[in-house]
Structure formats: structure tokens, C-alpha cells
Design an enzyme around this catalytic site. Structure first.
Site, mmCIF file in Angstrom:
data_model
loop_
_atom_site.group_PDB
_atom_site.id
_atom_site.type_symbol
_atom_site.label_atom_id
_atom_site.label_comp_id
_atom_site.label_asym_id
_atom_site.label_seq_id
_atom_site.Cartn_x
_atom_site.Cartn_y
_atom_site.Cartn_z
ATOM 1 N N CYS A 82 -13.603 -44.197 -4.437
ATOM 2 C CA CYS A 82 -12.848 -44.939 -5.166
ATOM 3 C C CYS A 82 -11.412 -44.421 -5.014
ATOM 4 O O CYS A 82 -10.371 -45.181 -5.671
ATOM 5 C CB CYS A 82 -12.964 -44.760 -6.788
ATOM 6 S SG CYS A 82 -14.850 -45.754 -7.229
ATOM 7 N N HIS A 84 -6.648 -46.542 -10.613
ATOM 8 C CA HIS A 84 -8.134 -46.971 -10.375
ATOM 9 C C HIS A 84 -8.745 -47.729 -11.585
ATOM 10 O O HIS A 84 -8.764 -47.285 -12.648
ATOM 11 C CB HIS A 84 -9.043 -45.726 -9.860
ATOM 12 C CG HIS A 84 -10.575 -46.240 -9.570
ATOM 13 N ND1 HIS A 84 -10.730 -47.039 -9.121
ATOM 14 C CD2 HIS A 84 -11.497 -45.659 -10.159
ATOM 15 C CE1 HIS A 84 -12.125 -47.451 -9.032
ATOM 16 N NE2 HIS A 84 -12.741 -46.116 -9.526
ATOM 17 N N ASN A 120 -15.531 -52.320 -11.922
ATOM 18 C CA ASN A 120 -15.162 -51.095 -10.817
ATOM 19 C C ASN A 120 -15.572 -51.708 -9.492
ATOM 20 O O ASN A 120 -16.434 -51.798 -9.202
ATOM 21 C CB ASN A 120 -15.742 -50.019 -11.293
ATOM 22 C CG ASN A 120 -15.418 -48.665 -10.198
ATOM 23 O OD1 ASN A 120 -14.621 -48.950 -9.304
ATOM 24 N ND2 ASN A 120 -15.783 -47.641 -10.715
HETATM 25 C C1 COA Z 1 -20.239 -45.217 -18.623
HETATM 26 C C2 COA Z 1 -19.438 -44.976 -20.107
HETATM 27 C C3 COA Z 1 -18.909 -46.230 -20.222
HETATM 28 C C4 COA Z 1 -20.576 -44.635 -21.201
HETATM 29 O O1 COA Z 1 -19.996 -44.513 -22.155
HETATM 30 P P1 COA Z 1 -20.030 -43.260 -23.342
HETATM 31 O O2 COA Z 1 -19.466 -43.658 -24.727
HETATM 32 O O3 COA Z 1 -19.962 -42.180 -22.503
HETATM 33 O O4 COA Z 1 -21.484 -43.607 -23.676
HETATM 34 P P2 COA Z 1 -22.907 -42.769 -23.511
HETATM 35 O O5 COA Z 1 -23.297 -42.536 -21.943
HETATM 36 O O6 COA Z 1 -22.663 -41.470 -24.308
HETATM 37 O O7 COA Z 1 -24.042 -43.339 -24.175
HETATM 38 C C5 COA Z 1 -23.859 -43.762 -25.521
HETATM 39 C C6 COA Z 1 -24.894 -44.676 -26.020
HETATM 40 O O8 COA Z 1 -24.948 -45.805 -25.320
HETATM 41 C C7 COA Z 1 -26.043 -46.274 -24.774
HETATM 42 N N1 COA Z 1 -25.458 -47.203 -23.534
HETATM 43 C C8 COA Z 1 -25.128 -46.861 -22.467
HETATM 44 N N2 COA Z 1 -24.848 -48.056 -21.612
HETATM 45 C C9 COA Z 1 -25.081 -48.956 -22.250
HETATM 46 C C10 COA Z 1 -24.963 -50.429 -22.328
HETATM 47 N N3 COA Z 1 -24.555 -50.942 -21.038
HETATM 48 N N4 COA Z 1 -25.053 -51.060 -23.291
HETATM 49 C C11 COA Z 1 -25.686 -50.437 -24.362
HETATM 50 N N5 COA Z 1 -25.776 -49.304 -24.549
HETATM 51 C C12 COA Z 1 -25.565 -48.500 -23.703
HETATM 52 C C13 COA Z 1 -26.562 -44.975 -24.327
HETATM 53 O O9 COA Z 1 -27.891 -45.014 -23.875
HETATM 54 C C14 COA Z 1 -26.310 -43.998 -25.295
HETATM 55 O O10 COA Z 1 -27.509 -44.395 -26.232
HETATM 56 P P3 COA Z 1 -27.947 -43.090 -27.255
HETATM 57 O O11 COA Z 1 -26.861 -42.701 -28.021
HETATM 58 O O12 COA Z 1 -29.030 -43.874 -27.998
HETATM 59 O O13 COA Z 1 -28.451 -42.257 -26.101
HETATM 60 C C15 COA Z 1 -18.669 -43.812 -19.914
HETATM 61 O O14 COA Z 1 -19.317 -42.531 -19.781
HETATM 62 C C16 COA Z 1 -17.517 -44.032 -18.600
HETATM 63 O O15 COA Z 1 -16.926 -45.125 -18.374
HETATM 64 N N6 COA Z 1 -17.571 -43.193 -17.772
HETATM 65 C C17 COA Z 1 -16.774 -43.065 -16.596
HETATM 66 C C18 COA Z 1 -17.463 -44.022 -15.690
HETATM 67 C C19 COA Z 1 -16.599 -44.148 -14.253
HETATM 68 O O16 COA Z 1 -15.453 -44.466 -14.540
HETATM 69 N N7 COA Z 1 -17.312 -44.313 -13.126
HETATM 70 C C20 COA Z 1 -16.826 -44.531 -11.785
HETATM 71 C C21 COA Z 1 -15.687 -43.399 -11.565
HETATM 72 S S1 COA Z 1 -14.891 -43.913 -10.003
#
Ligand code: COA
Length: 333
Positions: free
Chosen positions: A117, A260, A290
Site C-alpha cells: 500500500c 492511504h 482499500n
Molecule cells: C479490520 C478492522 C476494521 C477491525 O476492526 P476492530 O474494531 O479492530 O475489530 P476486531 O478485529 O477487534 O473485531 C471486533 C469484533 O468484530 C467482529 N468482526 C470482524 N469483522 C467483522 C465484520 N466484517 N462484520 C461484523 N463483525 C466483524 C470480530 O469477529 C470481533 O468479534 P468478537 O468480539 O465476537 O470476537 C480494524 O482492525 C482495521 O481497520 N485494521 C486496519 C486494517 C487495515 O488498514 N489494513 C490494511 C493496511 S494497508
């Protein structure tokens, strides 16, 4: 190697996203998720998905054609092609050679680079260095393109909602006029110790593709979402501060900030920390998700086409991705 004083002018930027739209509601019919969850956690409303048979080089060629047209040159005027991608058409040869032949070109040098990215910022550094260090090139075609859906696990709700397909391109032209220089500064970095945060485990020499790797889903994109979220904010904030400081600038000297496009919450956190007013921030993550290395080029092109970014605009662009890699660039249009 002959060398005159040269600068790199960005003659044009173009982009391409596939026509097919996949909305959050569409996803909620495929996996256990909802429009509400995706919007609240990521700001993404929809993303674009490549058509059947449409591969990374096809996305790149569309973006390249748009940039070439806008630059008012013909494809034959391009004398080097750089492609930033992590979803190459094949492990080898490079996607750049497929782009070359699809554009009807031959003999000119072509290569890929793999920084995920941060593709826009690394590509700007490469194109700028190649153009200004010798008289060999007049027009360099930089493309960042990825078919991220080719590595998406549609059963993994934590990752599949984030990604989309697309490509961005820019024409860097040599100029001897310093006032036409577009690249004010570029800063790059990487930390290989953090490779595990974002990767595709199999299909390379460490774990060649096999029935077992397929059964184990090791050909899919893996991510430690929370760690990535935290590192993205920490690293991009540091990058932005460092490049502004070493150029004696502040956010007040910048017209547009293009970060980004991974997650609206990451962008908003950076906005708050760096005190960037809303009107200076370019957002496309809501429409395209993304798209990896192309996201900043697509955002710049989108805002240029809407008339907001104009000739003379100063842009700060900051990227972050698998590697981990990161980069920041200050550009003048
Ligand atoms: C992926 C992301 C959105 C997840 O958000 P988060 O607030 O960290 O959520 P978590 O991973 O802690 O998950 C929280 C809960 O939501 C659930 N969950 C994950 N994806 C889900 C979805 N698409 N829909 C519904 N629930 C979801 C998880 O299973 C978890 O459930 P649990 O508490 O029962 O275990 C976040 O971590 C993020 O944006 N990270 C950076 C990603 C990124 O930028 N990647 C590219 C970099 S170049």
C-alpha cells in the site's frame, strides 16, 4: 551516462476502477456482517470488483491509457514502465511487461516493485530518481494496480470487507525548468520485523503452492487488524511530521492531504493528531475500499477531476502497507 540538470514534472494522473460495485449489503448476504458494522468500523460503503477474466495488467492498462491521454502524449512517447503491485498477473514475468505489450510497446525497460500500500510513494521516489539522475528517459509511466480480490478470502469477514480492485497511473516527464518540478521531497521506510501483520503465506519459495496450502487457505491475504490499525496511525503520523519538518513546512503550507485509503477511522485519527482541516483531506475509501498501492493515485485523480486539485496545488501524500513499508511525498501540481 550524460547528465543535464533535470526535474520531474507530473504531466498527468489517471485512474481506473472496474464497473462492478459490491456494496456492504451485498456482502451481508454472503457472510455474517452488516452495512452498519462495516461503515462504523471502516467508513467503507462499497468497493469495485474486477470483471471475470480482468486481471491486474488490464486494470493497469486502463489507468495508463487515461494518464497518457491526459498528458497529451502517445503511448510511444513512454520510455520506461514501473508497476507497483502485490497481485502480479503471474509470479514472473513482471506485470510491467504485460502492460508494455498490451499498450503495443516494445523494447523499453519495464519492471515491478512490491511494497503493497505504499506503492504511490515508492513509485514517486523511483520515477523521480530515474528521471533526474540521467538523460535516458523523457516520460516515465508509473502505475500502481492490484486485483486485491484475487487474494481475498470471501469467508473471512475481518478482511474481505476492506479490499477492492483498481489502478492509478502517472506520467513523469523530464523538464529543465525548476518551476515545473513536481516532486518537492519523498521519504521512504520499512520494517521487515513486522512482515507478519499483513501477508499471503504460500505461493512463494518459502511455501510453494500445493494441495495442502490451498486446503489451508494459505494463498489468501492474512492480517492482524488491530496491530495494523495501531501501526498505521503511529507510522503515518511520524512520516508526515518528518517530511513537513525537514522541508520547513506545516499543514498550513499544504493544500491537500492524501493518506492511504485503508480505513476512514485511521484517516480521521491522523487528521486529529496532525490538525488537518476537513477541506484539505481527500477521501475515496468510502467508494472504493482499500485498493492497495493505487489508493493515493486514485484519490489524487478523483479530486483533480472534480476540480479541487488544480495547477499549483501542493499535496502531501502518505502511505503505509505490508512489509511493513511506508512513505510520504510532497508534490506540487
Ligand atoms: C479490520 C478492522 C476494521 C477491525 O476492526 P476492530 O474494531 O479492530 O475489530 P476486531 O478485529 O477487534 O473485531 C471486533 C469484533 O468484530 C467482529 N468482526 C470482524 N469483522 C467483522 C465484520 N466484517 N462484520 C461484523 N463483525 C466483524 C470480530 O469477529 C470481533 O468479534 P468478537 O468480539 O465476537 O470476537 C480494524 O482492525 C482495521 O481497520 N485494521 C486496519 C486494517 C487495515 O488498514 N489494513 C490494511 C493496511 S494497508
Amino acid at each position: 551516462m550524460k547528465k543535464s540538470i533535470r526535474f520531474a514534472k507530473i504531466s498527468a494522473i489517471g485512474s481506473y476502477v472496474p464497473e462492478k460495485i459490491l456494496t456492504n449489503d451485498d456482502l451481508s448476504k454472503m457472510i455474517d456482517t452488516s452495512d452498519e458494522w462495516i461503515q462504523a468500523r471502516t467508513g467503507i460503503r462499497e468497493r469495485r470488483i474486477a470483471a471475470d477474466g480482468q486481471i491486474t495488467s488490464d486494470l493497469c492498462v486502463e489507468a495508463a491509457r487515461a494518464a497518457i491521454k491526459k498528458a497529451g502524449i502517445s503511448a510511444e512517447d513512454v520510455d520506461l514502465i514501473l508497476v507497483g503491485t502485490i497481485t502480479s498477473d503471474m509470479p514472473f514475468p513482471s506485470t510491467a511487461v504485460f502492460v508494455q505489450s498490451k499498450l503495443g510497446l516494445q523494447n523499453i525497460p519495464c519492471f515491478d516493485y512490491n511494497v503493497a500500500c505504499s506503492g504511490t510513494q515508492y513509485g514517486i521516489a523511483l520515477a523521480n530518481a530515474l528521471l533526474t539522475s540521467s538523460d535516458s528517459y523523457k516520460n516515465i509511466l508509473l502505475i500502481c494496480g492490484d486485483k486485491m480480490t484475487s487474494v481475498v478470502d470471501w469467508n473471512d469477514r475481518a478482511t474481505c470487507v476492506l479490499l477492492g480492485d483498481g489502478a492509478g497511473a502517472a506520467i513523469f516527464s523530464a523538464t529543465e525548468k525548476e518551476e515545473e518540478n513536481s516532486v518537492i521531497d519523498v521519504l521512504l521506510g520499512a520494517d521487515g520485523k513486522l512482515w507478519e501483520l499483513l501477508h499471503v503465506p504460500a505461493g512463494g519459495s518459502s511455501e510453494p503452492a500445493s494441495v495442502k496450502t490451498i486446503e489451508d487457505g494459505k494463498h489468501f491475504f492474512k492480517m492482524k487488524g488491530r496491530d495494523v490499525f495501531r501501526e498505521a496511525i503511529r507510522i503515518m503520523e511520524g512520516c508526515a511530521r518528518e517530511i513537513l519538518q525537514r522541508n520547513g513546512m506545516t499543514v498550513a503550507d499544504i493544500d491537500f492531504v492524501v493518506l492511504h485509503q485503508a480505513n476512514l477511522r485511521i484517516i480521521e485519527a491522523l487528521q486529529e493528531r496532525l490538525k488537518i482541516p476537513d477541506e484539505k483531506v481527500c477521501i475515496t475509501v468510502d467508494k472504493y475500499g482499500n485498493t492497495s498501492g493505487s489508493s493515493c493515485l486514485i484519490a489524487i485523480d478523483t479530486f483533480a477531476r472534480s476540480g479541487r486539485i488544480r495547477s499549483g496545488s501542493k499535496i502531501l501524500s502518505v502511505g503505509f502497507g505490508a512489509g511493513l513499508t511506508w512513505g510520504a511525498a510532497i508534490l506540487k501540481f
